[in-house]
Design a protein around this motif. Sequence first.
Motif, PDB file in Angstrom:
ATOM      1  N   GLU A 123     -53.398 -98.298  21.090  1.00  0.00           N
ATOM      2  CA  GLU A 123     -52.108 -99.041  21.632  1.00  0.00           C
ATOM      3  C   GLU A 123     -51.452 -98.285  22.619  1.00  0.00           C
ATOM      4  O   GLU A 123     -50.902 -98.842  23.560  1.00  0.00           O
ATOM      5  CB  GLU A 123     -51.165 -99.594  20.678  1.00  0.00           C
ATOM      6  N   TYR A 124     -51.274 -97.063  22.153  1.00  0.00           N
ATOM      7  CA  TYR A 124     -50.717 -96.317  23.349  1.00  0.00           C
ATOM      8  C   TYR A 124     -51.213 -96.283  24.747  1.00  0.00           C
ATOM      9  O   TYR A 124     -50.723 -96.372  25.689  1.00  0.00           O
ATOM     10  CB  TYR A 124     -50.664 -94.656  22.805  1.00  0.00           C
ATOM     11  N   ILE A 125     -52.581 -96.085  24.769  1.00  0.00           N
ATOM     12  CA  ILE A 125     -53.489 -96.039  25.802  1.00  0.00           C
ATOM     13  C   ILE A 125     -53.024 -97.547  26.487  1.00  0.00           C
ATOM     14  O   ILE A 125     -52.995 -97.456  27.992  1.00  0.00           O
ATOM     15  CB  ILE A 125     -54.714 -95.905  25.708  1.00  0.00           C
ATOM     16  N   GLU A 126     -53.453 -98.742  25.810  1.00  0.00           N
ATOM     17  CA  GLU A 126     -53.185 -99.933  26.297  1.00  0.00           C
ATOM     18  C   GLU A 126     -51.903 -99.883  27.146  1.00  0.00           C
ATOM     19  O   GLU A 126     -51.753-100.736  28.230  1.00  0.00           O
ATOM     20  CB  GLU A 126     -53.231-100.994  25.316  1.00  0.00           C
ATOM     21  N   ARG A 127     -50.777 -99.444  26.520  1.00  0.00           N
ATOM     22  CA  ARG A 127     -49.444 -99.869  27.192  1.00  0.00           C
ATOM     23  C   ARG A 127     -49.266 -98.633  28.085  1.00  0.00           C
ATOM     24  O   ARG A 127     -48.564 -99.112  29.155  1.00  0.00           O
ATOM     25  CB  ARG A 127     -48.418 -99.626  25.830  1.00  0.00           C
ATOM     26  N   ARG A 128     -49.533 -97.495  28.020  1.00  0.00           N
ATOM     27  CA  ARG A 128     -49.105 -96.632  29.145  1.00  0.00           C
ATOM     28  C   ARG A 128     -50.140 -95.807  30.030  1.00  0.00           C
ATOM     29  O   ARG A 128     -49.623 -95.246  30.849  1.00  0.00           O
ATOM     30  CB  ARG A 128     -48.293 -95.466  28.179  1.00  0.00           C
ATOM     31  N   VAL A 129     -51.202 -96.169  29.998  1.00  0.00           N
ATOM     32  CA  VAL A 129     -52.327 -95.505  30.761  1.00  0.00           C
ATOM     33  C   VAL A 129     -52.612 -96.640  31.624  1.00  0.00           C
ATOM     34  O   VAL A 129     -53.122 -97.658  31.090  1.00  0.00           O
ATOM     35  CB  VAL A 129     -53.319 -94.765  30.003  1.00  0.00           C
ATOM     36  N   SER A 130     -52.577 -96.511  33.028  1.00  0.00           N
ATOM     37  CA  SER A 130     -53.099 -97.678  33.887  1.00  0.00           C
ATOM     38  C   SER A 130     -54.813 -97.789  34.058  1.00  0.00           C
ATOM     39  O   SER A 130     -55.173 -98.729  34.242  1.00  0.00           O
ATOM     40  CB  SER A 130     -52.518 -97.432  35.179  1.00  0.00           C
ATOM     41  N   HIS A 131     -55.586 -96.323  34.096  1.00  0.00           N
ATOM     42  CA  HIS A 131     -56.721 -96.552  34.347  1.00  0.00           C
ATOM     43  C   HIS A 131     -57.516 -96.518  33.072  1.00  0.00           C
ATOM     44  O   HIS A 131     -57.756 -95.690  32.752  1.00  0.00           O
ATOM     45  CB  HIS A 131     -56.876 -95.570  35.113  1.00  0.00           C
ATOM     46  N   LEU A 132     -57.656 -97.745  32.568  1.00  0.00           N
ATOM     47  CA  LEU A 132     -58.305 -97.827  31.189  1.00  0.00           C
ATOM     48  C   LEU A 132     -59.801 -97.244  31.143  1.00  0.00           C
ATOM     49  O   LEU A 132     -60.058 -96.304  30.526  1.00  0.00           O
ATOM     50  CB  LEU A 132     -58.277 -99.103  30.719  1.00  0.00           C
ATOM     51  N   GLY A 133     -60.730 -97.795  31.958  1.00  0.00           N
ATOM     52  CA  GLY A 133     -62.088 -97.310  31.879  1.00  0.00           C
ATOM     53  C   GLY A 133     -62.157 -96.079  32.324  1.00  0.00           C
ATOM     54  O   GLY A 133     -63.188 -95.318  31.578  1.00  0.00           O
ATOM     55  N   GLU A 134     -61.486 -95.442  33.557  1.00  0.00           N
ATOM     56  CA  GLU A 134     -61.543 -94.066  33.773  1.00  0.00           C
ATOM     57  C   GLU A 134     -61.074 -93.236  32.726  1.00  0.00           C
ATOM     58  O   GLU A 134     -61.693 -92.270  32.586  1.00  0.00           O
ATOM     59  CB  GLU A 134     -60.854 -93.887  35.185  1.00  0.00           C
ATOM     60  N   PHE A 135     -60.300 -93.691  32.100  1.00  0.00           N
ATOM     61  CA  PHE A 135     -59.568 -92.710  30.938  1.00  0.00           C
ATOM     62  C   PHE A 135     -60.786 -92.474  29.895  1.00  0.00           C
ATOM     63  O   PHE A 135     -60.999 -91.255  29.591  1.00  0.00           O
ATOM     64  CB  PHE A 135     -58.318 -93.390  30.213  1.00  0.00           C
ATOM     65  N   TYR A 136     -61.245 -93.669  29.326  1.00  0.00           N
ATOM     66  CA  TYR A 136     -62.315 -93.297  28.412  1.00  0.00           C
ATOM     67  C   TYR A 136     -63.396 -92.766  28.698  1.00  0.00           C
ATOM     68  O   TYR A 136     -64.055 -91.731  28.130  1.00  0.00           O
ATOM     69  CB  TYR A 136     -62.754 -94.955  27.683  1.00  0.00           C
TER      70      TYR A 136
END
Lengths: 393, 488, 190
Positions: free
Chosen positions: B101-114
Motif C-alpha cells: 500500500e505504501y507504494i500505491e500511495r506514495r510512489v508515482s511510477h508503479l511499473g518502473e518501481f517494480y
Amino acid sequence: MSTEIFGFDGVNVWVDGLVRVLLIVGFMTVVVMGLIYGERKILARFQQRLGPTRTGPVGLLQSVADALKLVGKEDLRPRNADAWTFELAPYLVFVPVFLGFVIVPFVLDWQVRILELGLLYFVAVTGINIVGWIMAGWGSDNRYAMIGGMRAAAQGISYELPLVLSLLAVAMVVEVPSDSATGESLRGSLNLNEIIAAQAEIPNLVWQPLVLIVFFIAALAELNRTPFDIPVGESEVVGGPFVEYSGIRWSMFFLAEYAALLIMSLIFAAVFLGGWAWPAGLFQDDPWPRWAQALLVTGKAGLFIFMVFWVRASVPRLRIDQLMSFTWKILLPLMFAQVLINGLVLVYDWPEIVLTVTGLVGVLVLVMAVDRAVRHPRPRPAPATQLEGEAAS
Amino acid sequence: MTDLLGNDLNLQYELLGPEIALVITAALVLFADAFRRELKIGQSAIPAISILGLVVALLLSLLWIDENKDFARLVTIDNFTTFFRVLFIAVTVVVIIGSHEYIERRVSHLGEFYSLLLLSTVGAMLMAGARDLLTAYLAIEVMSFSLYILVSLAKSDTRSGEASLKYVLLGGVASAMLLYGLSFLYGVGGSTQYTEIAAALSDGTSTLELPLLLGLALIIAGLGFKASAVPFHMWTPDAYEGAPIPITAYLSATSKAATFALLLRWFAGPLLPAIDSWQWMISVLAVLTMVIGNLVALQQSNIKRLLAYSSIGQVGFMLMAIVTISDQTGSALLLHLSGYIITNLAVFMGVIAFYNRTGREEIVAFRGLAQTNPYLALVITAGLFSLAGMPLLAGFLTKFILFQSVVSGGYTWLVVTALLASTVSLYYYLQVIRQMYMYQPEGDASRWRLSPTGYLATGAMLVGVVWVGVYAAPFYTAADRAIAPLFT
Amino acid sequence: MDSVGVVIAFYVLSAITIVSAASIFLLRNLVHAIVLLVVVFLGMAGLFLTLSADFIAVAQILIYAGAISVLFVFAVMLTPLASRDNGNSLYAGPGLLLGGAIAAIVVVTAFDVEWNQLTGVALEQRSFTDTIEVIGNQLLGPHVLAFEVASVLLLFALLGAIVLVTDPNNEDGTTAEEEAGKDTAVGGSE
C-alpha cells in the motif's frame, strides 16, 4: 617509414599524409564553392526564377564574390559573449568534417588513408560537431541562438542513431573476399574499399532499399537541411546558433555545412551505389581507368546532392517535436528490425533476396507511417514551461 | 566455443534461469503498467506479476542445489550462489508484500518501481555468482543504478531527490575508485578470472607489492562505500532517510548482503594469497565502523536515520568476519547476514505499517504504540531487541556464533570492541522501545489494525526472528554448505 | 622500440591531456572546463592510438567526445548562472596536499614496477593485428553475458533518467517538488 605517393617511392609517411591532406583541403574548398553556386541555381530553377546571372558567365563567379564579401566584413563579437566559446565553436564544427575526408575513397587506391575501421571512424567524427553547435549557440549570449543550438544538438544526437544503424546494417552483410585457404567468403567489414569492391556486380541499393532511404533522411537531419532545418530556420530562430557570427566565422560554418554535404554524398555513393566499382565490375573484371572512375563517383555523389536540393525546394519544414518523434518512433524501430533481419540472413544463410523483399516491405511501412502522420497530424503541444537557467535571464 | 586461451566454454543458459526469468518479469511489469488501461487490469496486478516472476526464479534457482558449474567461466553456480539467490529473492518478495500500500500511495511510477526492484535483484544475484572481475563490476553497477533511481521515487518528498543525488555522486566516485583498483589487480594478476589471479598472486614476486597495495586500497575504498563502512558511509543516512521506506528496507538488506557476498568471493578467492596486505586495512575499517556507527546513532531522532546508523554498526561486526576469513567465519558471517536481514526486514515492515497509518517517521511519534497497536509494537520490539543481541532472538545466536568464530580466528581485541559497541547499541534501540511502551499515545489513541499484507509480512518476519533465535540448525547447515565451495 | 613519430606523438598528446586535465579544476568558468574536458577525451583517444588500440580510440571519440560531452554541456547550460562558477573551495590546501600525495604514490608505482615483465595467463595472448574483429568476437562469444547485462543496464538507465524527471501526477511533466513545498533538509541532525 616510407611509402609511395603518385609514383614517387620512398616518401616519409608523415609527409605523404600531409600532402594528401593538403590536396583534400584544396579540392574541398573549390568543390564547396561550386556546390553553393549549384544550390542557388538549382533552387532557383525549382522556384521558377533564374538565380545568380550577373557575376561572371551565367553567374559562375557568384561564390567567389560572396567569399570576397565575407572576408571583407567586420568581425563582430557580442560584448557578453564568452570569448573562448564563441571563437572556438566554428573550429569545432569545421574540423571534424575535414577529418571525415580521411577515409573517403575517391577512386580505387586513392584516399588519404585506408582504415579498417573506416565507417566507424566516420561516424565518430560526425558526432564531434554537435558539441560545436551547442557551443556556438551558447557562446552567442542570445536566447534564439541558444534555443537553436539546443535543438540542433538534440536533432543531431537523435538522428545519429538511424545513421549509424543504417551504416551498420550495410557493413554487416558486405561480402569480403577471404584470404584463407578454405575460400569461403567472410561477411562484415567497415573498410570502405572492401565495401565498394563487394558491390562490383550489384550495388547495395538493391539489397537494402529501406536502409538507403533511412540513411538519406538521417543525413538530411545531420546536415541540418530542410525538412530538418529548424535549428537554422530563417523564419523561426533567425539563423539559430549562427545568428551572431559574421564574416569569416560565419563563412566557416557555411563551408562546414557544404563540406558535410559533400562528404555525406561521397559516403552515400560509396556505400549504397557502389562507388567506383559499379557498373564497372559488370562488364569486365579490371577496374576502369581513373578518370572514368572519377566521373562515376562524381555522378553518383551529384545524384545525392541533387536529391538534397530537390527535397529542399519541395518539402516544408518539420516542427521539432515531429522531428524527434519521427526518429525515435519510426526510423529507429525500422532500423532495429532491419539489423535483426540482416543478422538472421547472415546466421541462417538465407538467400539474399530475402533482404530485398523485407527492405521493400520496410519502405512500404515507412511510407504508410508518414502518410498516416500527414493525414492525422498531432496537435501542437502545449507551450513549454519556463526555460530554466541562463535562457530565462 | 573456446575463449582466447583455448579453454572450453560452457554456454548452458539454464544456469542463468533465475536472472533471465527476473529480467523477463521486469519487462512484463513495464508493459503491464504501460498498457494498464487497455489490458483492463488493476494497480495491484503489477506487484502480483512481480511476485509470480520471483517465485518462478526461486524455483529455477533451487534446481541447482549442490551443483558446481560455471557459465562461460563468467558466473559460478554453486551452493554459495544458490544461497544468495534464494536470500535475495526472498527479500524482494517480503519487501513487495509488506510495502504494497505504501507504494500505491506514495510512489508515482508503479511499473518502473517494480521493474527496477527486480533488476536490482538480478544485479545482486550476479554479484554473488561472478567469477570474473568484469562480470562482478557490471553486476555492481546494475544493482547500484537501479537503486540510485529507486531512491528518488518518493516524488512528494524533497529529501528523496536530494538523497538520490548524493547517492549517485558518491556512488559514481566509489565506482571509479573500485574500477581503478580492479585495473591494478588485473595488471598484477594478468587475468580477470578469480582463479587465475589467485594463482598469479600465490606465485608472487616482490615487485608486485606496491601496485597490489594500491589496488587493494582502492578496491577496499570502493567496496567500503557499497557496504557503508566508515569513513565511506556518509551517503547512508541521507539515502536511507530520503528514500521511500521499502527502498530503505531493500537497501539495508540486499545491498549489504550482495556486497558481503562479493567481499567473501573476492577475499576468499583471488585476494586470499595477499592476506597480509589487507588484513590490517579491513580490521581498521571494522573498528571504525563499529565504533562510529554505534556512537552517532545515539543522537538520532528519525527512525530511518537511526536504522541507517544501526546497519552501519552491524556492518562493522560483519567486517570482522572478513578479517579472519576461513570457512568457519564465513559460515558464521552468512548466518549472521541472514539473521540480520530477517530482523531488519521485520523492523522495516513495522515502520512501513506505522508510516501508512500516521505518516510520521520521528522516534517520538512512536509514543504509546503499545496501546494503539500492541501487535506492531511487539514486532518492532522483537526486531530491535534482536538487533541488540537479546537471547532467544535471531540477533543473539548469530552474533554469538560470529564473535566466537572471530575469536577462534585470533582477533580477540576486535570482538571486545564489538561487545562494547553492541552494549552501546542497546541504548538507542531501547530508546524506541521506551517510546512505544512507557508513554501514553498522543492525539488519537484509538486502536488500529494493519492491512492483511502488513500482517503477512510482519508476521512472517517475526516468526523468522524467533525461529532463528531458538532453532537455527537448518540455517546453520545451509550456511555451512553455502560457504564450502569457497574453501575447497 | 617505437618509431620516432610515435614517441613524439606520445609526448605531445600526454602534454595536451595533462595540461587540459589540470586546467579543468583550475579554471573558474565551467563551460571552459567542459571544452577542456573534450580536449582531454580527444587526447586520450590519441594515446590509445599510440598503443595500437584503434577500436578503443574510435569508440572513445564516438562515445565520450561525441555524446557524453554533449550531455555535460546540456547539463551545465540548464543550471542557473551562479552555479556555473567553478569557485574556490575552502579545502584547496588540504586537497592539493592529498592530491599530491596520491599522485606521488601512483607515479612511484608506475615507475617502480616493470609492467612489461608481468605475464599472466591472459597477457600471453598479446598480438592482434585487427583489434575490432577480436573484440567483436569476444563480446558476442565468451563475454556474451557481460554484453547482455550491459544492454539491460543501459535500457533501465534510459528508463530511470526519464523516471527521475517526470511525475505522472502532473500534466506537463514538471516535478512534484514545486507542489509539495516541503523543505526539510537532509543531513541536519548529525
